[in-house]
Design a protein around this motif. Structure first.
Motif, PDB file in Angstrom:
ATOM      1  N   VAL A  61      -1.450  -2.393 -16.114  1.00  0.00           N
ATOM      2  CA  VAL A  61      -0.561  -1.969 -15.041  1.00  0.00           C
ATOM      3  C   VAL A  61      -1.329  -1.117 -14.033  1.00  0.00           C
ATOM      4  N   LEU A 121       6.976  -1.739 -12.831  1.00  0.00           N
ATOM      5  CA  LEU A 121       6.951  -2.618 -11.652  1.00  0.00           C
ATOM      6  C   LEU A 121       6.566  -1.876 -10.376  1.00  0.00           C
ATOM      7  N   TYR A 122       6.785  -0.577 -10.331  1.00  0.00           N
ATOM      8  CA  TYR A 122       6.393   0.212  -9.166  1.00  0.00           C
ATOM      9  C   TYR A 122       4.903   0.521  -9.161  1.00  0.00           C
ATOM     10  N   LEU A 130       2.447  -1.459 -10.784  1.00  0.00           N
ATOM     11  CA  LEU A 130       1.624  -2.633 -11.054  1.00  0.00           C
ATOM     12  C   LEU A 130       0.515  -2.780 -10.011  1.00  0.00           C
ATOM     13  N   ASN A 167       1.999  -1.378  -3.892  1.00  0.00           N
ATOM     14  CA  ASN A 167       3.448  -1.511  -3.730  1.00  0.00           C
ATOM     15  C   ASN A 167       4.035  -0.435  -2.823  1.00  0.00           C
ATOM     16  N   PRO A 170       9.259  -2.375  -5.734  1.00  0.00           N
ATOM     17  CA  PRO A 170       8.776  -2.900  -7.012  1.00  0.00           C
ATOM     18  C   PRO A 170       8.055  -4.229  -6.824  1.00  0.00           C
ATOM     19  N   ALA A 171       7.048  -4.482  -7.656  1.00  0.00           N
ATOM     20  CA  ALA A 171       6.321  -5.746  -7.616  1.00  0.00           C
ATOM     21  C   ALA A 171       7.288  -6.861  -7.980  1.00  0.00           C
ATOM     22  N   LYS A 172       7.076  -8.035  -7.411  1.00  0.00           N
ATOM     23  CA  LYS A 172       7.913  -9.188  -7.726  1.00  0.00           C
ATOM     24  C   LYS A 172       7.558  -9.712  -9.113  1.00  0.00           C
ATOM     25  N   ALA A 173       8.470 -10.364  -9.754  1.00  0.00           N
ATOM     26  CA  ALA A 173       8.261 -10.876 -11.113  1.00  0.00           C
ATOM     27  C   ALA A 173       7.042 -11.793 -11.176  1.00  0.00           C
ATOM     28  N   ALA A 200       3.974  -9.764 -11.615  1.00  0.00           N
ATOM     29  CA  ALA A 200       3.906  -9.162 -12.936  1.00  0.00           C
ATOM     30  C   ALA A 200       3.568 -10.190 -14.009  1.00  0.00           C
ATOM     31  N   ASN A 201       3.933 -11.465 -13.767  1.00  0.00           N
ATOM     32  CA  ASN A 201       3.712 -12.525 -14.748  1.00  0.00           C
ATOM     33  C   ASN A 201       3.293 -13.786 -14.015  1.00  0.00           C
TER      34      ASN A 201
END
Length: 132
Positions: A10, A79-80, A82, A103, A118-121, A124-125
């Motif tokens: 992260v 998510l903030y 990442l 971000n 927040p980072a988009k999904a 993150a994946n």
């Protein structure tokens, strides 16, 4: 069943940040599992970074071990944060941790608070969008 591929960290630490985290942990009054980093609502830009000693890591915490330092990320902040690089800078007037966060969309004039999206999904994946 296929093996899950390792997730990217992260957050990364610069050499200076890792050295400062290690020094803080060594000087702590009581044993700590790591330095907990999080995000809270506040300040004129909307959000503030938080840091405190963590006595233990929680079940859903993200644990970053980088350059001999241990940072524990609050799950609500993942998510903030990442892709963030944590640095430690010393200049004539201050010494502080600095977050180079992709971000972050803006910051207040005094530098105490930030606006973060927040980072988009997909970020993150990455395998979620490629169908893998």
């Amino acid at each position: 069943m296929t093996e899950a591929r390792p997730r990217p960290a992260v957050m990364k630490l610069t050499d200076a940040a890792a050295a400062r985290v290690r020094a803080l942990m060594e000087r702590s009054d009581k044993p700590a599992a790591g330095l907990r980093v999080g995000i809270k609502n506040g300040g004129c830009a909307g959000m503030e970074y938080t840091m405190e000693f963590a006595e233990e890591a929680g079940r859903f915490d993200e644990i970053i071990e980088d350059k001999g330092a241990r940072v524990i990320i609050d799950p609500k902040a993942i998510l903030y944060l990442l892709g963030t690089e944590m640095d430690y800078r010393i200049d004539k007037m201050s010494a502080q941790f600095v977050f180079n966060n992709p971000n972050q969309t803006s910051a207040c004039g005094c530098g105490e608070s930030v606006a973060i999206t927040p980072a988009k999904a997909e970020a993150a994946n990455p395998s979620a969008s490629s169908g893998a």
